[in-house]
Enzyme design. Structure first.
Site, short mmCIF file in Angstrom:
data_model
loop_
_atom_site.label_atom_id
_atom_site.label_comp_id
_atom_site.label_asym_id
_atom_site.label_seq_id
_atom_site.Cartn_x
_atom_site.Cartn_y
_atom_site.Cartn_z
N PHE A 20 12.65 -8.99 10.46
CA PHE A 20 11.49 -8.93 11.34
C PHE A 20 11.62 -10.09 12.35
O PHE A 20 12.00 -11.19 11.97
CB PHE A 20 10.22 -9.07 10.49
N TYR B 149 -2.15 -8.42 4.48
CA TYR B 149 -2.84 -7.29 5.13
C TYR B 149 -2.06 -5.99 5.03
O TYR B 149 -2.50 -4.98 5.55
CB TYR B 149 -3.16 -7.61 6.60
N LYS B 150 -0.88 -6.02 4.43
CA LYS B 150 -0.09 -4.78 4.28
C LYS B 150 -0.45 -4.16 2.93
O LYS B 150 -1.57 -3.68 2.76
CB LYS B 150 1.40 -5.08 4.46
N ASP C 175 11.01 -13.28 1.92
CA ASP C 175 9.84 -12.80 2.64
C ASP C 175 9.41 -11.49 1.97
O ASP C 175 10.15 -10.50 1.99
CB ASP C 175 10.20 -12.57 4.12
N ARG D 79 8.26 5.65 10.80
CA ARG D 79 8.10 4.90 9.56
C ARG D 79 6.86 5.38 8.82
O ARG D 79 5.76 5.39 9.37
CB ARG D 79 7.98 3.41 9.92
C1 LIG Z 1 4.61 -8.09 8.88
C2 LIG Z 1 5.68 -9.12 8.79
C3 LIG Z 1 5.47 -10.42 9.29
C4 LIG Z 1 4.18 -10.77 9.99
O1 LIG Z 1 4.03 -12.11 10.29
P1 LIG Z 1 2.60 -12.67 10.72
O2 LIG Z 1 2.83 -14.08 11.02
O3 LIG Z 1 1.69 -12.44 9.54
O4 LIG Z 1 2.13 -11.87 11.88
C5 LIG Z 1 6.48 -11.35 9.11
N1 LIG Z 1 7.64 -11.03 8.49
C6 LIG Z 1 7.88 -9.78 8.02
C7 LIG Z 1 9.16 -9.47 7.33
C8 LIG Z 1 6.91 -8.79 8.16
O5 LIG Z 1 7.13 -7.57 7.70
#
Ligand SMILES: *Cc1c(COP(=O)(O)O)cnc(C)c1O
Length: 412
Positions: free
Chosen positions: A128, A225-226, A200, A372
């Site tokens: 990400f 939040y996921k 992560d 997705r």
């Molecule tokens: C959703 C996600 C994030 C989101 O980061 P925020 O700082 O909470 O916006 C980071 N890393 C991964 C791998 C994700 O899937």
């Protein structure tokens, strides 16, 4: 297998699913098949009453006394322990605070500083973006170098250059393809050459049976939040294994991470334990609705949630093979290599997602060609998995994905 066979299989699987009973704990609108819990989890019913209580009584009436009387001060670690239970961490190792991006910064800096003589930070090339950006930023700040590898290449690289590696920082599930990486093997390989490892868990917490302590993971971060259904922008969690806590030194020396915050000292002394992961005042409204939402997992184990998720994605993959043979699947077929989503590839992926949403099947689009679809076992049924595939067949047959009305918003 016909659609009727698939529907029969789905009904049997739903009837036998120990997690199916959790669905009533969520407020989902009628007529919607929600396959985007990997981006924003559905709303646990309990969240609304708690939000109202926090606004009216705790904030409105109890005012500043709430920090003591309504447990606001301890909330980040109290809720951290609850998330710890879902990711296999014993109490005292998880704190809920800040965003994932900020927690990545803490983990990357603290871990790199723990290995001062090692030059390299290894990260996932398809990570990400925020994970990649922060690895680069920290390498820049601390004068190190980032090596971007695909997770399956990490073990071999460690065999060659392991002595130069300070930290291996990877995601447990690829956010695009939904491929789940081998956490125990990569963790052991990193530690075997004296490096630290940080995971992560954004696409794993609340969906996979992660078992951080059992696998002796050093550090982890993740979203709430996921799959943890904390609500939009709910704060992230940070895991620091007990054995590293007293040497976990990140540069965000805010007052809430101080050993004695109310001594109001003019120099920073980090708290002992996981409290040192805190920085400033937490988003209390969001924290407490997250806490209420975690009750949705009461009475089931993460092993059961994971089994139900694999059953859902497995059935959906079978339905795709049967009904959509021309569609390419990006997610690996082997259960142990699957996260909790199925990603399909299509040249008009954005149009496909938009057309599915018009039919009440909500998924999301990821660049460049990914449709997705997330299967959050607490509220998605096997029947819905089959109907989503049926809807996709209908979209493609009618050419609805080619409709020029589908225009991209800021968020896809
Ligand atoms: C959703 C996600 C994030 C989101 O980061 P925020 O700082 O909470 O916006 C980071 N890393 C991964 C791998 C994700 O899937």
């Amino acid at each position: 297998m016909t659609v009727e066979d698939l529907r029969r299989r789905a009904a049997e699987a739903d009837a036998a699913n120990p997690v199916a009973g959790l669905r009533d704990r969520f407020a989902l609108p009628d007529g919607i098949i929600y396959l985007d819990g990997n981006s924003l989890g559905a709303q646990p019913r309990a969240a609304e009453a708690v939000a109202a209580d926090v606004v009216r009584r705790q904030w409105g009436t109890d005012l500043i006394r709430s920090w003591n009387d309504n447990g606001w001060w301890e909330a980040p670690v109290r809720i951290g322990d609850r998330i710890g239970a879902l990711v296999g961490a014993a109490p005292g190792q998880v704190v809920v605070t800040d965003s994932t991006s900020v927690n990545l910064f803490k983990v990357l800096t603290a871990a790199t500083r723990l290995r001062p003589d090692r030059r390299l930070i290894v990260t996932d090339v398809a990570s990400f973006p925020t994970d990649l950006y922060l690895a680069d930023a920290v390498a820049d700040l601390l004068d190190r170098e980032v090596v971007r590898l695909s997770p399956p290449e990490v073990v071999g690289f460690l065999g060659e250059c392991g002595e130069d590696v300070a930290l291996v920082a990877v995601s447990s599930v690829d956010y695009r393809t939904g491929e789940a990486w081998d956490l125990p093997t990569i963790t052991r390989a990193a530690q075997g050459v004296g490096a630290l490892v940080s995971w992560d868990l954004c696409h794993a917490a609340g969906a996979l049976d992660v078992r951080l302590d059992d696998h002796e993971v050093d550090l982890a971060v993740g979203c709430t939040y996921k799959y943890l259904n904390g609500g939009p922008g709910s704060p992230s969690f940070l895991y620091v294994a007990t054995r590293h806590q007293d040497r976990f030194e990140h540069p965000l020396s805010g007052w809430q991470g101080h050993a004695e915050p109310f001594a109001m000292a003019d120099r920073y002394t980090p708290a002992l334990g996981i409290d040192r992961g805190r920085v400033g005042s937490p988003p209390v409204l969001s924290l407490l609705t997250l806490e209420a939402g975690l009750d949705a997992f009461d009475g089931v184990t993460m092993a059961e949630v994971r089994a139900a998720s694999l059953s859902l994605t497995g059935l959906f993959l079978d339905a795709v093979a049967e009904l959509l043979p021309e569609v390419a699947v990006a997610t690996p077929p082997e259960p142990e290599r699957r996260g909790s989503q199925v990603s399909l590839r299509h040249p008009d992926a954005f149009g496909v997602v938009a057309a599915l949403i018009e039919r009440g099947v909500i998924g999301d689009f990821r660049e460049p060609d990914i449709v997705r679809l997330g299967f959050a076992a607490p509220y998605v049924s096997h029947a819905e998995a089959v109907e989503a595939a049926v809807a996709l067949r209908a979209v493609l047959d009618a050419g609805e994905h080619l409709d020029p009305r589908h225009v991209r918003g800021t968020v896809t």
